[in-house]
Structures are given as C-alpha cells and as structure tokens.
Design an enzyme around this catalytic site. Structure first.
Site, PDB file in Angstrom:
ATOM      1  N   CYS A  44     -63.931 124.291  33.156  1.00  0.00           N
ATOM      2  CA  CYS A  44     -64.741 124.218  34.356  1.00  0.00           C
ATOM      3  C   CYS A  44     -66.224 123.279  33.931  1.00  0.00           C
ATOM      4  O   CYS A  44     -66.964 122.630  34.840  1.00  0.00           O
ATOM      5  CB  CYS A  44     -65.273 125.408  34.891  1.00  0.00           C
ATOM      6  SG  CYS A  44     -63.891 126.197  35.415  1.00  0.00           S
TER       7      CYS A  44
ATOM      8  N   HIS B 264     -71.676 124.810  39.240  1.00  0.00           N
ATOM      9  CA  HIS B 264     -69.929 124.844  39.438  1.00  0.00           C
ATOM     10  C   HIS B 264     -69.641 125.931  40.479  1.00  0.00           C
ATOM     11  O   HIS B 264     -70.269 126.784  40.663  1.00  0.00           O
ATOM     12  CB  HIS B 264     -69.472 125.306  38.092  1.00  0.00           C
ATOM     13  CG  HIS B 264     -68.142 125.612  38.016  1.00  0.00           C
ATOM     14  ND1 HIS B 264     -67.058 124.944  38.407  1.00  0.00           N
ATOM     15  CD2 HIS B 264     -67.607 126.836  37.517  1.00  0.00           C
ATOM     16  CE1 HIS B 264     -66.037 125.390  38.316  1.00  0.00           C
ATOM     17  NE2 HIS B 264     -66.050 126.649  37.607  1.00  0.00           N
TER      18      HIS B 264
ATOM     19  N   ASN C 160     -62.309 127.240  43.653  1.00  0.00           N
ATOM     20  CA  ASN C 160     -62.598 126.630  42.209  1.00  0.00           C
ATOM     21  C   ASN C 160     -61.657 125.485  41.742  1.00  0.00           C
ATOM     22  O   ASN C 160     -60.498 125.785  41.611  1.00  0.00           O
ATOM     23  CB  ASN C 160     -62.644 127.737  41.391  1.00  0.00           C
ATOM     24  CG  ASN C 160     -63.177 127.364  39.819  1.00  0.00           C
ATOM     25  OD1 ASN C 160     -63.226 126.312  39.677  1.00  0.00           O
ATOM     26  ND2 ASN C 160     -63.297 128.215  39.096  1.00  0.00           N
TER      27      ASN C 160
END
Ligand code: ACO
Length: 337
Positions: A119, A264, A294
């Site tokens: 990520c 994020h 996500n």
C-alpha cells in the site's frame, strides 16, 4: 527513518484515475459471506468497492489511468522516458506491468519497471521517479499505482474479503527547477521506511518461489491475503503519524500549514486516529474509501486525481500524502499543489 534532504523538487503536471464499472456493495457481500453492512461500515467505513472484469488485468486499468494523466498534462506518450508501476497484483511475474503499459500506450522511449511496496507502493514509486528526474537521467515520468486485489481475495474469508477493491491512479512527473514556485504539484519532502521483521502480519504467502501453488495446497488458498488485522492497525497508525511528522519537518512546515491530508485509504478508523494524533481537523482529511475500499497502491493517486478534478485541491495548497502497507512499509510526502 532517515529523511531525504539532498534532492531538489519535481512537479506533478497531470493526474488520472480509473475504477472498473462493476460495483460490489456490502449487502452484495453479505449474500455469500457471513457479514453485514452494519459490521463493515462501523469497523471500516467501507460501503462498496469496484471489482475488475474477469478479462480486465492490472495493466488495463493502469493504462486507462495513464492515458487520462497524459491528457491532463498535455504530454504525448513518446515524451515519457520512465514508467514505474507500483503494484502487488502484476498481470504476471514478468514482464513487468510497466512494460505492458508501455506497449499499450506506445511510450517507446521509456525505461519501465515495477515496484513492490504494497500500500506504500505509489509513494515509493513517486520518490524513485523524483530521484531519477533530479539526477538528470530521466526527464518525464509516468508514475502509476494499480491493483486488481480481487485476484488475491479469498471470498470465503470475511476477515479480509470485505476490505479490498480494484482501481488505478497515475501522475505525470517532470523536473521543477529549484526556486520555480510556479510549477504545479511540487514535491517538497518525502520520508520512507520499512520493517521486514513484521512481514508475517500482512502477506500473500503462496504463489511465489517459497510456496508455489500445487494440487495439494491449492485448496487452502495460500495465494490470497492473510492479515493480522489488529496488529496491522496499530502499526499503521504509529508509522503513518511518525512519517507524516518527519516529512512536514523536513519540508519546514507545521500541521497548521496543511490544506489537505490524503492518507492511504484502508480504514476510516485508521484515518481518524491519524488526523487526531496529528491535530488535523476532519474537513482537511480526504476520504473516499466508502466508495472504493482499500485499493492498495492505487488509493493515493486515485484520491489525488479526484481531489484535483473536483476542485478540493487548489494551486498553492499544502498537501500531505501518507501511506502504510505490507512489508511493513510506510512513506509520507509533502507537496505544494
Ligand atoms: N463481518 C462480521 N464479523 C467479522 C468480520 C466481517 N467481515 N470480520 C471479522 N469479524 C468478526 C471476527 O471474526 C471477530 O469475531 P469473534 O469476536 O467472534 O472472534 C470480531 O468480528 C472482531 O474481529 P477483529 O478482527 O478483532 O475486529 P477489529 O475490530 O480488529 O476489526 C479490521 C477488523 C477491520 C480488519 C481491523 O482490524 C482493521 O481495520 N485493521 C487494519 C487492517 C487493514 O486495513 N489492512 C489493510 C492492509 S494494510 C493497510 O492498508 C494499512
């Protein structure tokens, strides 16, 4: 965590993003796994996510985002001399997804490679492009975060399958001369860090050289995401706050100078905890995870593109980007938009 103080600036001159058409809502999920819209919403903030078509690969999504970024920048594909794709869901082990994007957009003057930092991948890739550009070896880069996480999901594991989605985001980056305050999207500072001691907390254990998929192990789905959610949560908050504070300090700025934080997009509670600890009000914190879930390396470039196109980001705004992911890895970048 060593701040990077030696390099001058680069400038983001165009952004683009793409999400696949198919939407999977929390209610849809609750029809085939033991979960509920109420549980997912209160624990994560996610309401729905987009899932790529069966014949839509990461490079297809990356290409669509890249073409939009090139158009926004007014740059032709032949002018690009570096393509970096941050992804943990490449089309295949090799060639790199960046090479496949190169072919699809016709950027035949580019050097192409992928970066694997989960990520945090997009911020790692942006910093890598910044080094190439500031060293003078490359002039115009395409930096992409693209993921087809649905290909790594065990749809029977409610601990993970509700969290992730598919998307791609891209930026075109050029050198900004030192002192050129008119250049848009100027990167002022970046800090990065990693801790491989914690690799086991978030991983896809199978499908690589350590554990190839065989007829014997396929049933247990080792080639899907395995995660210790609570531990990941704690480390994410701590590392993202540290990285953000260091990046701000390195840029010579303070929390009160921030116009927008783009974190994020993993979990609304992680984002609230970070905003709280940094002392940034909620209205200055960007959140779109309710729509996409996500999407790993894609979350930050997708949010950046959305914030820019919707007018939420204005020229001169101070933007703080901050990410955390498997590895563990983390990074934070401060920019003047
Ligand atoms: N629906 C219903 N119940 C569920 C679900 C679900 N989808 N998932 C787990 N549960 C149950 C568990 O089985 C458990 O039940 P039990 O008490 O009977 O054993 C209960 O809910 C609590 O489970 P926990 O895992 O302790 O729940 P928690 O409050 O920690 O929330 C979550 C889980 C949302 C994953 C949280 O830990 C989290 O967000 N962690 C961060 C992980 C993350 O975002 N990872 C993404 C990659 S890293 C990154 O991007 C930063």
């Amino acid at each position: 965590m060593q701040p990077d103080t030696k390099i001058c600036s680069c400038s983001i001159i165009g952004t683009g993003s793409y999400v696949p058409a198919r939407v999977l809502t929390n209610d849809d999920l609750s029809k085939f796994v033991d979960t509920s819209d109420e549980w997912i919403t209160t624990r994560t903030g996610i309401k729905e996510r987009h899932i790529a078509a069966d014949d839509e690969a990461t490079s297809d999504m990356a290409t669509k985002a890249a073409l939009k970024a090139l158009e926004a920048a007014g740059v032709k594909a032949e002018e690009i001399d570096l393509i970096i794709v941050a992804t943990v869901t490449p089309d295949m082990f090799f060639p790199s997804t960046a090479c496949l994007v190169q072919k699809k957009i016709g950027a035949m003057n580019a050097v192409c490679f992928d970066i694997s930092a989960a990520c945090s991948g997009f911020l790692y890739a942006l910093q890598t492009a910044r080094h190439y550009i500031n060293s003078g070896t490359r002039g115009t880069a395409l930096v992409i975060g693209a993921e087809k996480l649905s290909s790594l999901i065990n749809w029977k594991d409610r601990n993970t399958c509700v969290l992730f989605g598919d998307a791609a985001g891209a930026v075109v980056v050029r050198r900004a001369e030192p002192g050129d305050t008119s250049a848009p999207g100027r990167v002022l500072s970046t800090v990065m860090g990693s801790d491989g001691n914690l690799a086991d907390l978030l991983k896809v254990p199978g499908g690589g050289s350590a554990c190839p998929i065989t007829a014997e192990n396929a049933e247990s789905r080792p080639n899907t995401i395995h995660m210790e959610g609570r531990e990941t949560f704690k480390h994410a908050v701590t590392r993202m706050c540290q990285a953000a504070e260091q990046a701000l300090k390195q840029a010579g700025l303070e929390t009160k100078d921030i116009s927008l934080v783009i974190p994020h997009q993993a979990n609304a509670r992680i984002i609230s905890a970070i905003a709280d600890r940094l002392g940034v009000p909620e209205e200055k914190t960007y959140m779109n995870l309710q729509k996409y879930g996500n999407t790993s390396a894609a979350t930050i470039p997708v949010a950046l593109d959305e914030a820019h196109r919707s007018g939420r980001l204005q020229r001169g705004d101070v933007v703080l980007l901050v990410a955390f992911g498997g590895g563990f890895t983390w990074a934070s970048t401060v920019m003047i938009w």
